[in-house]
Design a protein around this motif. Structure first.
Motif, PDB file in Angstrom:
ATOM      1  N   LEU A 182       0.827  -1.203   0.000  1.00  0.00           N
ATOM      2  CA  LEU A 182       0.000   0.000   0.000  1.00  0.00           C
ATOM      3  C   LEU A 182       0.865   1.260   0.000  1.00  0.00           C
ATOM      4  CD1 LEU A 182      -3.046   0.618   0.107  1.00  0.00           C
ATOM      5  CD2 LEU A 182      -2.874   0.656   2.587  1.00  0.00           C
ATOM      6  N   ALA A 241       1.385   4.023  -3.046  1.00  0.00           N
ATOM      7  CA  ALA A 241       1.086   5.434  -2.790  1.00  0.00           C
ATOM      8  C   ALA A 241       2.257   6.327  -3.173  1.00  0.00           C
ATOM      9  CB  ALA A 241       0.722   5.631  -1.321  1.00  0.00           C
ATOM     10  N   THR A 277      -4.815  -0.286  -4.365  1.00  0.00           N
ATOM     11  CA  THR A 277      -5.049   0.216  -3.008  1.00  0.00           C
ATOM     12  C   THR A 277      -6.218  -0.497  -2.334  1.00  0.00           C
ATOM     13  OG1 THR A 277      -4.146   2.387  -3.560  1.00  0.00           O
ATOM     14  CG2 THR A 277      -5.635   2.281  -1.684  1.00  0.00           C
ATOM     15  N   PHE A 327      -2.428   9.217   1.418  1.00  0.00           N
ATOM     16  CA  PHE A 327      -2.148   7.784   1.449  1.00  0.00           C
ATOM     17  C   PHE A 327      -0.668   7.521   1.707  1.00  0.00           C
ATOM     18  CE2 PHE A 327      -6.305   6.701  -0.343  1.00  0.00           C
ATOM     19  CZ  PHE A 327      -6.544   5.477   0.278  1.00  0.00           C
TER      20      PHE A 327
END
Length: 406
Positions: free
Chosen positions: A294, A298, A324, A384
């Protein structure tokens, strides 16, 4: 309890699963069906600033956070059905207040009340299932309910947009009231009370305080609650800005519900994959892998967004969101299991505290991302990148300190 016993005491298995799914999905429906209508509500109520309508989504979670804290204790004290009636009435009152709102503050007040009411059914249905099932049977019923629950984010925006096109945004709230009335009558006529009077406990805030104290003083429980809050904050930022990103940046407002449904399906697919992977890799390892994926995604997306003036091609956005949301499907179930693992002696109350605390952590973070929207995807990408990085670092600290305690 056997399925035959369920049928004697109330609805059959299929009807029971449908009723529980309907009750637990009220919150998701109340969030996702509103997404296509945010701009129309803002325009109709004279809101200054294009980012303000996001509060219709985020403040719903504020109500939910406090509703979760009371749902379990009230149902333990007064019974499952009386507590459900109370929260459903509060939910309907909030929907009516929002439907009739003539100003934006009244709309937000209605959404907070509606969120508070929606939290009760979400929590109490799990308790009701625990009353009737144990072990593998409970896991089976819960999985059936969750399967139906996952379908809601795929359908709700389409439903909201259809109502908006045919009527107005106020009709969406009328739909909430109608569905609430239907499920209340269904519950009253078909579902029997599952908590005997002899098994009920006095309503004591001290019990809630004890659960809060144990959660906050247990290193693992508190640590993973914080990790969950950080991640949920990032996803709340996505949820609140998605309509603006799809409409104002990429001009695909008409197809937004379809894209949203497809991305929601990715979460469902990841949840199924997680069931297989977690048995082979373990919760901790899979969570670390998911967080790392993740964060890296990002970082890459943020670099691309900055290099392309905050507006990368639409296919890049969709690819990033798919990765994501797949990671989200891997993470959220494992994070809750890790947070609640050391609190098995008070699992119900601990789950209530965990849900409320993680939501309260996420709210200001999600609102910060949402209110920073500037007609680019940079605020979302930055949110994020920062929050997943902090979550990954927090997990490393938690695991290191737990290892040093051994």
């Amino acid at each position: 309890m056997t399925e035959a016993a369920i049928e004697r005491r109330g609805p059959g298995l299929i009807e029971f699963v449908a009723l529980m799914a309907f009750l637990s999905a009220l919150d998701a429906l109340s969030i996702d069906a509103m997404l296509p209508a945010l701009a129309a509500i803002g325009a109709d109520l004279g809101v200054d600033g294009s980012n303000q309508p996001q509060l219709i989504v985020t403040l719903f979670f504020l109500g939910m956070a406090f509703g979760q804290m009371l749902g379990g204790p009230l149902s333990d004290s007064f019974g499952r059905k009386p507590a459900l009636y109370l929260f459903l009435a509060i939910y309907a009152a909030g929907a009516v207040l929002a439907m009739l709102a003539g100003s934006f503050p009244v709309m937000l007040a209605g959404r907070i009340v509606q969120g508070f009411g929606a939290a009760g059914p979400f929590v109490i249905t799990m308790a009701l299932i625990r009353d009737l099932y144990r072990g593998e049977a409970m896991a089976r019923i819960s999985s059936f309910v969750m399967t139906v629950f996952i379908l809601v984010p795929m359908i709700a925006p389409l439903l909201g947009q259809a109502i908006l096109l045919a009527f107005s945004w106020r009709a969406i709230f009328a739909m909430f009231v109608l569905l609430c009335a239907i499920v209340t009558v269904w519950l009253a006529l078909r579902q029997t009370e599952t908590l005997a009077k002899a098994d009920r406990k006095p309503f004591e805030l001290a019990v809630l305080w004890q659960a809060l104290h144990e959660t906050c003083t247990n290193r693992q429980a508190l640590g993973y609650t914080i990790v969950e809050g950080l991640l949920f904050g990032a996803f709340l930022g996505y949820l609140s800005t998605a309509p603006q990103i799809f409409k104002d940046i990429y001009g695909v407002e008409a197809r937004f519900p379809l894209y949203f449904a497809g991305l929601a399906a990715v979460i469902g697919a990841a949840s199924l994959v997680n069931g297989s992977l977690v048995m082979r890799l373990g919760m901790r390892r899979l969570t670390a892998i998911g967080l790392a994926m993740l964060w890296l995604a990002a970082i890459v997306f943020l670099i691309l967004a900055l290099a392309m003036s905050g507006r990368p091609p639409f296919w890049i956005l969709l690819a990033y969101l798919a990765v994501t949301l797949f990671c989200a499907g891997l993470l959220f179930g494992n994070l809750s299991a890790l947070a609640l693992e050391p609190l098995g002696h008070m699992a119900g109350m601990a789950a209530t505290v965990y849900g409320a605390l993680s939501t309260l952590i996420a709210l200001p973070l999600g609102m910060l991302i949402g209110q920073s929207f500037d007609m680019s995807v940079v605020p979302l990408a930055t949110g994020f990148a920062v929050l997943t990085g902090l979550a990954l670092a927090a997990m490393a600290v938690i695991e290191r300190r737990m290892a040093s305690d051994l």
